[in-house]
Design a protein around this motif. Structure first.
Motif, PDB file in Angstrom:
ATOM      1  N   ASP A 190      -0.715   7.506  -0.812  1.00 21.05           N
ATOM      2  CA  ASP A 190      -1.998   8.115  -0.438  1.00 21.05           C
ATOM      3  C   ASP A 190      -3.140   7.208  -0.895  1.00 21.05           C
ATOM      4  O   ASP A 190      -3.086   6.630  -1.984  1.00 21.05           O
ATOM      5  N   GLY A 191      -4.157   7.086  -0.045  1.00 24.00           N
ATOM      6  CA  GLY A 191      -5.332   6.281  -0.400  1.00 24.00           C
ATOM      7  C   GLY A 191      -5.028   4.787  -0.463  1.00 24.00           C
ATOM      8  O   GLY A 191      -5.673   4.040  -1.183  1.00 24.00           O
ATOM      9  N   GLN A 192      -4.020   4.341   0.287  1.00 22.09           N
ATOM     10  CA  GLN A 192      -3.604   2.944   0.207  1.00 22.09           C
ATOM     11  C   GLN A 192      -4.113   2.109   1.378  1.00 22.09           C
ATOM     12  O   GLN A 192      -4.393   2.625   2.460  1.00 22.09           O
ATOM     13  N   GLU A 230     -12.691   1.248   3.723  1.00 18.49           N
ATOM     14  CA  GLU A 230     -11.782   1.436   2.588  1.00 18.49           C
ATOM     15  C   GLU A 230     -12.310   2.530   1.658  1.00 18.49           C
ATOM     16  O   GLU A 230     -11.568   3.412   1.224  1.00 18.49           O
ATOM     17  N   GLY A 236      -9.037  10.678   0.999  1.00 16.44           N
ATOM     18  CA  GLY A 236      -7.732  10.977   0.399  1.00 16.44           C
ATOM     19  C   GLY A 236      -7.867  11.971  -0.743  1.00 16.44           C
ATOM     20  O   GLY A 236      -7.026  12.849  -0.923  1.00 16.44           O
ATOM     21  N   LYS A 237      -8.946  11.829  -1.494  1.00 18.37           N
ATOM     22  CA  LYS A 237      -9.139  12.729  -2.634  1.00 18.37           C
ATOM     23  C   LYS A 237      -9.610  14.106  -2.206  1.00 18.37           C
ATOM     24  O   LYS A 237      -9.522  15.063  -2.981  1.00 18.37           O
ATOM     25  N   ASN A 253      -4.715   7.000   4.713  1.00 15.88           N
ATOM     26  CA  ASN A 253      -4.405   5.606   4.408  1.00 15.88           C
ATOM     27  C   ASN A 253      -5.078   4.679   5.408  1.00 15.88           C
ATOM     28  O   ASN A 253      -5.565   5.114   6.450  1.00 15.88           O
ATOM     29  N   HIS A 254      -5.074   3.420   5.064  1.00 17.35           N
ATOM     30  CA  HIS A 254      -5.894   2.449   5.783  1.00 17.35           C
ATOM     31  C   HIS A 254      -5.043   1.240   6.178  1.00 17.35           C
ATOM     32  O   HIS A 254      -4.353   0.672   5.327  1.00 17.35           O
ATOM     33  N   SER A 283      -4.028  12.711  -6.190  1.00 12.67           N
ATOM     34  CA  SER A 283      -4.521  13.530  -5.086  1.00 12.67           C
ATOM     35  C   SER A 283      -3.509  14.554  -4.593  1.00 12.67           C
ATOM     36  O   SER A 283      -3.870  15.564  -4.019  1.00 12.67           O
ATOM     37  N   GLN A 336      -1.993   8.616  -4.783  1.00 12.90           N
ATOM     38  CA  GLN A 336      -3.389   8.255  -5.095  1.00 12.90           C
ATOM     39  C   GLN A 336      -3.743   8.681  -6.519  1.00 12.90           C
ATOM     40  O   GLN A 336      -4.624   9.524  -6.758  1.00 12.90           O
ATOM     41  N   ARG A 369     -10.381   6.069   0.848  1.00 11.21           N
ATOM     42  CA  ARG A 369     -10.003   6.438  -0.527  1.00 11.21           C
ATOM     43  C   ARG A 369     -10.675   7.753  -0.945  1.00 11.21           C
ATOM     44  O   ARG A 369     -10.087   8.556  -1.660  1.00 11.21           O
ATOM     45  N   SER A 370     -11.906   7.955  -0.483  1.00 11.98           N
ATOM     46  CA  SER A 370     -12.594   9.199  -0.838  1.00 11.98           C
ATOM     47  C   SER A 370     -12.030  10.383  -0.075  1.00 11.98           C
ATOM     48  O   SER A 370     -11.822  11.458  -0.638  1.00 11.98           O
TER      49      SER A 370
END
Lengths: 436, 454
Positions: free
Chosen positions: B192-194, B147, B154-155, B164-165, B414, B449, B151-152
């Motif tokens: 994004d980043g979810q 996770e 994504g940025k 995404n996850h 992001s 994100q 998330r990183s």
């Protein structure tokens, strides 16, 4: 070849209605045309009942104040609406009876099996009124059009008089008497001795009833907001007899005058539509009939020579309607008597209760009798909503149908019945019976 | 919606001056490929082979990761080798759902050269196992690490690309396929980043172009903005729409309903009989109700110390209490049936909080609680309940925010831009699909994100 056998008539159901809030003339709808108002109203009806793209049997509607360009007003509105453009339409015009007459026409076709569903409606704008050229200018222009040579054309133009350039503005006047409707009503009001107090009481009640109906959400499924207006802007929820008593009289002469702007309807803009159908069509579309339009009667009086009041025709129509259906005036749960003026309602009630009038004018052995006043116009009527002429009939049909449906749900075993009475210019009156 | 200042900072001059310009996002078009190819499916997990086969069926084209010391034989016939110079990849799917030890995470590093070759609007999807179902600390830690990685990453991704996850629990192939398809597709443009969890419930869409065909969906607050867009997108996907809004919004509600051949139902969601009337309407008109989107909501912003009773009460009544009350009717045995779908609109303010929105934040956090608990209650009945939490969405409401504040809100994510109402609608349209049966009790943020919140 065997002759086709006639189909037995069936009943026409009222499935619901839609109207836009009514607006006092020169107000919220000042710049909207009859076509705008009726199209918006049809689209509101389409949205409520999921009729987008649906081909209806017909749409019958009309307007009283009409531009010459609106010769096919209703069909144009259908084409501008979300209804299937294959939906036929025609215009109806019977003064203030237009809306109800349209509903009767559509329901009769349904009853005869000629159509399965239809929309009846009406619209009027006193703001966007047609203004015509004077008769003199019109004749000159037509003459000019017929002229073939330059000298003939010049000759035609010499017929023009300075006064001819003034436009002709439509007036609320009976062509054969030159009297306005209010002046006509004032004569009848005096004749029947209707007091100012009675009229103001009826007007105050109309406003209070309409306000209460809005408060309880009664109009949530009958009215769609338009151009920022969410309620009839003629409504004065805080109206009282005391406030109405302070207004100056506007119709009638001298000390005997009783009619004011408060107990008469104002010029109004608005439109209404009613959805009618056979029971089968309603079932197929998952719609529950609110009530059925069972019978109707239209009468006319000779107000020009016959010494009868201009707005007294419903007094004649109702006894004929009752007799045909084996009913008495008291056999109704609710009454919708169009409040052209407070005095109109009071006069007709008094007439039905008057043995001499009923015997001599209506040819009845006994008077029709009185009506429980608590059953008349229970959610207000034209004095509060305003009265866009052709739109009033649709407003009343949809309102009464919903009221009857509400009563029916309280007492499912009993037939619930309502009477509609609408007076119209030209000495006419349109009446109908609804049942649930 | 564009004012002079916005026009200036998005102009070519501003671009030359170094003002970062957002990439136009790739959005879903019915009938278009799910995403740009080729797709690299990699990882040690058990789903990799199935995912590869599925991507092939969709005609996306497969890619093979570049390998140190080029010239290695191509193991998959017809696949694009990323060893070739200038070769791009449309999406990368990594299955590490089998990883049990932090050392297993090294596989992620092998993907780096491919990430470098990601196309604009590209996609990275990492598949893991839901740590909530695990107990061994090393195992949990390894899975939880994914996770943080996603998330990183994504940025770090640029040009409209997202990471995404998906977390699986049990035999979750149907759910995994549905979630991966969503994340690869333009439906997730602003997601994004979810993290989305999928369970073992089975389900598939029978009609790819119109996955909601035959369904009846009710959308509250449908007269304008996000609600109107939800109604339009669900209708596009095949659903018949009952558009609900307050009687005063009737004029625009009629327009929305007529546009999509639905019906307009004028009612106030806070009225005690709102739920019963919705059920009655849908049942009598259409004989069924399959989808409910609780979108109606209001804001009445004020700093907490200045908040009056009416601001507090109205927001909690409309945004939270009304849903609880309507659900009493909607979730009765004769309400939403087997396969039913419910989505509630939460908000980033309900996750991260927002100055001046104590009432709104409370109500939207409450919605998240309502969603997770209700989802558990109705899971046995085959009904899913999810929340979608929009971030900065370009609406009339956000257009009224002063320029500087708005521009910060718009860019602090992001994807460096605001989302569209359609992005929120597309996420909802996915959650209510028959194929998304395995997704329930989730909060999907549609926020690009955002730097605010988790």
């Amino acid at each position: 070849m065997p002759q086709t056998s006639p189909r037995p008539p069936r009943r026409a159901a009222i499935l619901g209605g839609n109207r836009i809030p009514f607006a006092r003339a020169q107000g919220a709808y000042a710049k909207a045309s009859n076509q705008d108002l009726l199209t918006a109203t049809l689209d509101g009806l389409v949205a409520r009942f999921g009729l987008a793209g649906e081909r209806m049997g017909e749409v019958a509607a009309g307007a009283v104040l009409k531009h010459s360009r609106d010769f096919n007003l209703t069909r144009e509105c259908v084409l501008g609406s979300r209804l299937d453009p294959h939906t036929p339409a025609y215009d109806v015009q019977q003064a203030c009876g237009t809306g109800l007459e349209a509903a009767i026409l559509v329901s009769n076709k349904i009853a005869l099996g000629q159509i399965e569903c239809g929309v009846a409606g009406g619209t009027d704008t006193a703001s966007d009124a047609p203004i015509a050229v004077s008769e003199g200018l019109r004749e000159t222009l037509l003459e000019l059009n017929r002229a073939k040579s330059l000298p003939d054309r010049l000759k035609a133009l010499t017929g023009l008089r300075p006064g001819d350039v003034l436009p002709a503005i439509p007036q609320n006047v009976e062509p054969r008497t030159g009297l306005s409707m209010g002046e006509h009503m004032a004569l009848t009001t005096t004749e029947w001795g209707i007091t100012r107090q009675e009229q103001d009481e009826l007007a105050a009640a109309s406003h209070q009833h309409l306000a209460a109906a809005y408060e309880r959400g009664f109009f949530d499924d009958l009215v769609t907001p338009y151009l920022g207006l969410t309620r009839d802007d003629n409504l004065r929820a805080d109206s009282t007899v005391e406030k109405l008593a302070t207004l100056k009289t506007v119709f009638g002469k001298g000390d005997g005058a009783t009619m004011t702007a408060g107990n008469s309807t104002p010029l109004t803009d608005g439109a209404s539509a009613v959805l009618l159908a056979s029971d089968e069509w309603a079932t197929a579309h998952g719609l529950t009939p609110l009530a059925w339009l069972v019978d109707a009667e239209t009468a006319a009086v000779d107000y020009v020579h016959g010494a009868e009041g201009l707005l007294m025709a419903p007094a004649y129509a109702v006894p004929r309607l009752l007799a045909r259906n084996g009913l008495t005036l008291q056999d109704f749960d609710l009454y919708e008597i169009h409040e052209a003026f407070a005095a109109t309602v009071l006069t007709v009630l008094k007439a039905w209760d008057d043995p001499t009038y009923c015997r001599e004018r209506l040819g009845l052995d006994a008077p029709l009798g009185s009506i429980d006043r608590g059953r008349i116009n229970v959610t207000g009527s034209s004095l509060a909503t305003g009265h866009p002429f052709a739109a009033t009939g649709g407003r009343i049909v949809a309102t009464l149908a919903k009221l009857l449906h509400e009563q029916k749900q309280q007492d499912p075993e009993r037939t619930v019945r309502g009477l509609i009475s609408i007076c119209a210019a030209g000495g006419q009156g349109v009446t109908a019976i609804l049942e649930a | 919606m564009t004012d002079l200042l916005t026009t200036i900072i998005t102009s070519p001059v501003a671009k030359k001056a170094g003002v970062p310009q957002p990439t136009p996002l790739r959005r879903y078009e019915p009938g278009a490929p799910v995403c740009e190819g080729p797709v690299l499916v990699t990882g040690t997990g058990p789903y990799a082979a199935q995912l590869r086969e599925w991507a092939g069926q969709l005609g996306l084209g497969l890619a093979v990761a570049p390998v140190e010391g080029a010239g290695t034989a191509d193991p998959t016939a017809g696949a694009t080798s990323l060893n070739a110079p200038n070769e791009k990849v449309g999406a990368i799917v990594v299955d590490l759902s089998d990883a049990t030890d932090p050392g297993d995470l090294a596989v992620l590093r092998t993907v780096a050269p491919s990430v470098k070759r990601l196309r604009p609007n590209g996609r990275v999807v990492v598949v893991g196992t839901d740590p909530a179902g695990l107990s061994d600390p090393a195992h949990v830690a390894t899975q939880r690490a994914l996770e943080g990685f996603v998330r990183s990453l994504g940025k770090e991704l640029r040009a409209g690309a997202t990471a995404n996850h998906v977390l699986v629990r049990g035999e979750a192939w149907d759910g995994l396929r549905s979630a991966v398809e969503f994340f690869l597709s333009g439906r997730s443009a602003y997601v994004d980043g979810q993290v989305v969890r999928v369970n073992d419930a089975g389900g598939a869409n029978s009609d790819i172009l119109r996955p909601l065909e035959g369904k009846v969906a009710l959308v509250t607050g449908a007269a304008r903005g996000i609600g109107a867009e939800i109604a339009a997108v669900l209708a596009r996907d095949g659903a018949t729409i009952v558009a609900v809004d307050v009687p005063a919004a009737g004029e625009s509600l009629a327009r929305v309903a007529n546009e999509i051949r639905g019906t307009a139902l004028h009612l106030d969601v806070t009225s005690p009989d709102a739920g019963a009337r919705m059920l009655e309407h849908t049942r009598s008109r259409y004989g069924r109700l399959d989808i409910v989107v609780h979108n109606a909501g209001i804001t009445r912003d004020k700093l907490f110390v200045n908040m009056d009773e009416s601001r507090w009460d109205s927001v909690l009544q409309v945004n939270l209490r009304s849903i609880l009350r309507m659900n009493e009717a909607i979730l009765r045995d004769d309400g939403l049936g087997e396969g039913g779908r419910m989505v509630c609109l939460a908000s980033i303010a309900g996750i991260a909080g927002n100055r001046g929105q104590t009432n709104y934040g409370a109500s939207k956090a409450g919605v998240i609680g309502l969603v997770t608990s209700t989802a558990a209650q109705v899971r046995d009945r085959g009904i899913t309940v999810n929340a979608v939490a929009p971030g900065f969405i370009e609406t009339d409401m956000t257009a009224r925010i002063p320029f500087a504040t708005r521009e910060i809100g718009r860019r602090m994510n992001s994807l460096q831009q605001g989302g569209l109402p359609r992005d929120v609608a597309e996420a909802i349209a996915w959650l209510v699909q028959p194929g998304a049966a395995a997704v329930t009790g989730q909060v999907v943020r549609v926020c690009g994100q955002s730097l605010l919140g988790a």
